[in-house]
Write a protein that holds these residues in place. Structure first.
Motif, short mmCIF file in Angstrom:
data_model
loop_
_atom_site.label_atom_id
_atom_site.label_comp_id
_atom_site.label_asym_id
_atom_site.label_seq_id
_atom_site.Cartn_x
_atom_site.Cartn_y
_atom_site.Cartn_z
N GLU A 146 -9.32 -71.62 -34.29
CA GLU A 146 -8.21 -73.00 -35.12
C GLU A 146 -7.90 -73.95 -34.05
O GLU A 146 -8.37 -75.03 -34.07
N MET A 169 -11.50 -75.83 -32.70
CA MET A 169 -12.02 -76.33 -33.73
C MET A 169 -10.90 -78.22 -33.30
O MET A 169 -11.77 -79.01 -33.60
N GLN A 217 -20.12 -78.78 -34.31
CA GLN A 217 -20.16 -78.00 -34.63
C GLN A 217 -21.40 -77.58 -33.84
O GLN A 217 -21.52 -76.54 -32.95
N GLY A 269 -20.13 -70.95 -34.55
CA GLY A 269 -19.24 -69.97 -36.42
C GLY A 269 -18.11 -69.57 -37.08
O GLY A 269 -16.83 -69.68 -37.15
N ARG A 270 -18.88 -68.08 -36.20
CA ARG A 270 -18.65 -67.17 -36.41
C ARG A 270 -16.09 -67.28 -35.58
O ARG A 270 -15.87 -66.68 -36.22
N LEU A 328 -15.30 -69.83 -34.75
CA LEU A 328 -14.53 -70.98 -35.35
C LEU A 328 -13.59 -70.19 -36.12
O LEU A 328 -12.29 -70.99 -36.91
N SER A 329 -14.33 -69.04 -37.04
CA SER A 329 -13.22 -68.89 -38.28
C SER A 329 -12.65 -67.80 -38.08
O SER A 329 -12.49 -66.64 -38.59
N LYS A 375 -14.00 -65.08 -37.14
CA LYS A 375 -14.83 -63.92 -37.50
C LYS A 375 -15.33 -62.88 -36.11
O LYS A 375 -15.64 -61.46 -36.11
#
Length: 108
Positions: free
Chosen positions: A19, A22, A32, A47-48, A50-51, A53
């Motif tokens: 977060e 981002m 991204q 992406g993972r 950023l989320s 995960k």
């Protein structure tokens, strides 16, 4: 300190390093995909992260340092604090559910 939904209120919000990343990307106008390209890391991994995960590993933190001009130690510290708080939240939720049985309670 247990809320109505059964979760434990720790008194603070747990924020994933992704977060924060981002926000930095938005401030710099980096997508991204462009950030992944500059870091030499797969876009799927970014992406993972950023989320929330996937964790920020040391090699990835070093690449973030080069692209964002922010120390790898900063990113690793964020990651470590995030994972520690998740673990603490999990322990506190378990404690709120009731005590675990110890081996001595098993009657063996």
């Amino acid at each position: 300190m247990t809320e109505k939904n059964g979760r434990v209120n720790l008194g603070y919000v747990i924020v994933a390093p992704g977060e924060i990343l981002m926000e930095y990307l938005a401030d710099r106008g980096l997508s991204q995909a462009e950030f992944a390209r500059r870091c030499g890391r797969p876009a799927k991994l970014i992406g993972r992260i950023l989320s929330g995960k996937a964790p920020i590993e040391p090699e990835t933190a070093l690449r973030f340092e080069k692209v964002l001009d922010m120390s790898a130690r900063f990113w690793l510290s964020l990651e470590s604090n995030y994972r520690s708080r998740l673990a603490l939240a999990g322990c506190r939720e378990t404690d709120a559910e009731g005590p675990e049985r110890s081996f001595s309670d098993s009657g063996a």
